[in-house]
Design a protein around this motif. Structure first.
Motif, short mmCIF file in Angstrom:
data_model
loop_
_atom_site.label_atom_id
_atom_site.label_comp_id
_atom_site.label_asym_id
_atom_site.label_seq_id
_atom_site.Cartn_x
_atom_site.Cartn_y
_atom_site.Cartn_z
N GLY A 1 13.91 5.21 10.93
CA GLY A 1 14.22 5.38 12.34
C GLY A 1 15.13 6.56 12.60
N PRO A 2 15.45 6.81 13.86
CA PRO A 2 16.26 7.97 14.24
C PRO A 2 17.74 7.76 13.95
N VAL A 3 18.49 8.83 14.05
CA VAL A 3 19.95 8.76 13.93
C VAL A 3 20.49 8.02 15.15
N ASP A 4 21.50 7.18 14.94
CA ASP A 4 22.10 6.42 16.03
C ASP A 4 22.58 7.38 17.13
N SER A 5 22.30 7.01 18.38
CA SER A 5 22.62 7.89 19.51
C SER A 5 24.10 8.21 19.60
N VAL B 1 26.78 -8.19 29.16
CA VAL B 1 27.73 -7.10 29.38
C VAL B 1 28.07 -6.42 28.05
N VAL B 2 28.26 -7.19 27.00
CA VAL B 2 28.52 -6.60 25.68
C VAL B 2 27.33 -5.74 25.25
N ALA C 1 24.74 -0.35 24.60
CA ALA C 1 23.67 0.58 24.99
C ALA C 1 24.24 1.84 25.63
N ALA C 2 25.40 1.72 26.28
CA ALA C 2 26.04 2.86 26.93
C ALA C 2 26.87 3.69 25.95
N GLY C 3 27.00 3.22 24.70
CA GLY C 3 27.78 3.94 23.71
C GLY C 3 29.24 3.57 23.68
N GLU C 4 29.59 2.41 24.27
CA GLU C 4 30.98 1.97 24.27
C GLU C 4 31.12 0.69 23.44
N VAL D 1 27.94 1.74 34.87
CA VAL D 1 26.69 2.37 35.30
C VAL D 1 25.50 1.68 34.62
N ARG D 2 25.66 1.38 33.36
CA ARG D 2 24.57 0.72 32.63
C ARG D 2 24.27 -0.66 33.21
N ILE D 3 25.31 -1.40 33.57
CA ILE D 3 25.09 -2.73 34.20
C ILE D 3 24.30 -2.57 35.48
#
Length: 435
Positions: free
Chosen positions: A27-31, A336-337, A342-345, A427-429
């Motif tokens: 697979g790809p490198v982690d974002s 939320v977690v 997914a947002a990188g946090e 924003v992701r939520i």
């Protein structure tokens, strides 16, 4: 990471080589690895006296997700706050992203919107508290609303007093700079769901009469990071045109000691009628948040999310890079977690133990603002907020006390000072609810 002189091997005078760690088995490198690498490279270049100039990013960006991650990390890493520096010179950075993805332009555009939001949060947190009193933050929200088409309502100290917002008026009464409650709204004609965000906006927290030690006060300009992240997320949501209705509340006050300040043992009446005995004036954030949470539920949202630099106990439990997520619904907490990841946090699910509620019992009011024992302070603060959530309303609480302000050295795309923590998660939520 190594910076090398190209010696004419390529047109660029400088080459920055950034390691991405072990190659993934498949697979790809982690974002976020890509984002941190791009951010670290841009930090090293933009810190030079002459700035970075034109930067070509040759990190893996073969998919739109990779292109967005690289562009986002680069923009976040290039951030600098020089408002108060004298003799500064104008620095410009032009980013060129090499990608074969057909929609790389759209991905880079979304990254720009997110980075602008995070960097707005950082700017507001880094601003000296004398230059960002509650009225100033409300004025900033007014300007952003004008630019983006967001609807806005601002309640001043008189409207707050007449409306029964006892938490905001009680916390703000010790300051020469009166409190504000800001309501922003984004509506979309195709939206079928509504999300409410509530941010803590203590523009400076001295602790009030329960005065903080000097060593704990010098970074308390960051105590409005929750409100800053809500404001910035609302701007990004409007720019992205998300098909969801979003309401954002900024609960803004300055917590100062004076002859008019609230006293330990005072009793406040929160918006909606519930009474709180104030045993510690340094537990002020939960008081202004209670007002705003009750008000936000009047909008009939499908989900309420509050975000706050609420407790020093958060740092004890999870450190400076992981924020806590609490909720009255297990699925909401997990969602939320997941959205944060997914947002990188980085976040971590935490419980709201029922047995902690008895520690908040008051002998004279409906509830006390602090528990009688010191243990589990982050959790008991969440339990306090839960008291102001109506049955059946889905709610999540994000405690970002540590991750919102980096007192150590910069790392990856994270600078020293304000970090913008939580902005991308909000924003992701909203994006998830738009889907």
């Amino acid at each position: 990471m190594h910076t090398l002189a190209s010696l004419g091997a390529v047109k660029a005078p400088v080459v920055v080589a950034v390691g991405l760690g072990p190659a993934p088995a498949e697979g790809p490198v982690d974002s976020d690895v890509l984002s941190r690498a791009a951010g670290a490279a841009l930090r090293s270049l933009t810190s030079r006296p002459e700035g970075a100039g034109r930067v070509v990013l040759a990190l893996p960006a073969q998919t739109s997700a990779e292109a967005e991650a690289v562009a986002l990390g680069a923009r976040l890493g290039a951030y600098g706050f020089d408002r108060y520096r004298t003799g500064k010179t104008e620095k410009t950075t032009e980013l060129v992203l090499a990608s074969s993805a057909s929609d790389a332009g759209d991905a880079a555009g979304r990254a720009a919107v997110l980075a602008e939001a995070v960097n707005l949060t950082r700017d507001l947190v880094n601003t000296a508290p004398a230059d960002l009193v509650p009225e100033d933050l409300a004025d900033t929200a007014q300007e952003i609303a004008r630019q983006t088409g967001l609807q806005i309502e601002v309640l001043d100290e008189r409207a707050l007093s007449e409306g029964g917002y006892g938490g905001l008026t009680g916390v703000g009464q010790g300051s020469a700079n009166p409190p504000r409650l800001v309501r922003l709204s984004h509506t979309h004609p195709e939206a079928t769901r509504t999300v409410a965000f509530v941010g803590k906006g203590i523009t400076f927290d001295s602790g009030g009469l329960s005065l903080k030690p000097a060593g704990s006060m010098d970074w308390m300009k960051s105590d409005m990071a929750g409100a800053a992240s809500v404001l910035a997320a609302m701007r990004a949501i409007a720019a992205l045109g998300l098909k969801v209705n979003v309401v954002g509340y900024l609960a803004v006050a300055e917590n100062m000691p004076s002859g008019t300040a609230q006293r330990p043992s005072d009793v406040l009446t929160i918006y909606g009628g519930k009474t709180v005995e104030v045993l510690n004036t340094d537990a002020e954030g939960r008081l202004v948040m209670a007002d705003a949470l009750v008000r936000a539920q009047e909008d009939g949202p499908d989900l309420v999310v509050d975000i706050a630099t609420l407790t020093g106990a958060q740092l004890v439990a999870l450190g400076t890079r992981v924020f806590a997520v609490m909720s009255n619904d297990d699925d909401v907490r997990a969602d939320v977690v997941s959205a944060a990841g997914a947002a990188g946090e980085t976040s971590w699910p935490m419980p709201l133990p029922e047995e902690l509620r008895s520690g908040l019992d008051s002998s004279v009011a409906d509830i006390a603002n602090v528990a009688g024992e010191r243990w589990g302070g982050m959790l008991s603060a969440g339990v306090f907020l839960k008291e102001f959530i109506e049955d059946g309303v889905k709610w999540a609480h994000l405690d970002i006390a540590g991750p919102s302000f980096n007192q150590g050295g910069p790392h990856g795309y994270t600078p020293k000072g304000g970090t913008g923590a939580g902005t991308r998660t909000l924003v992701r939520i909203a994006e998830e609810y738009a889907r």
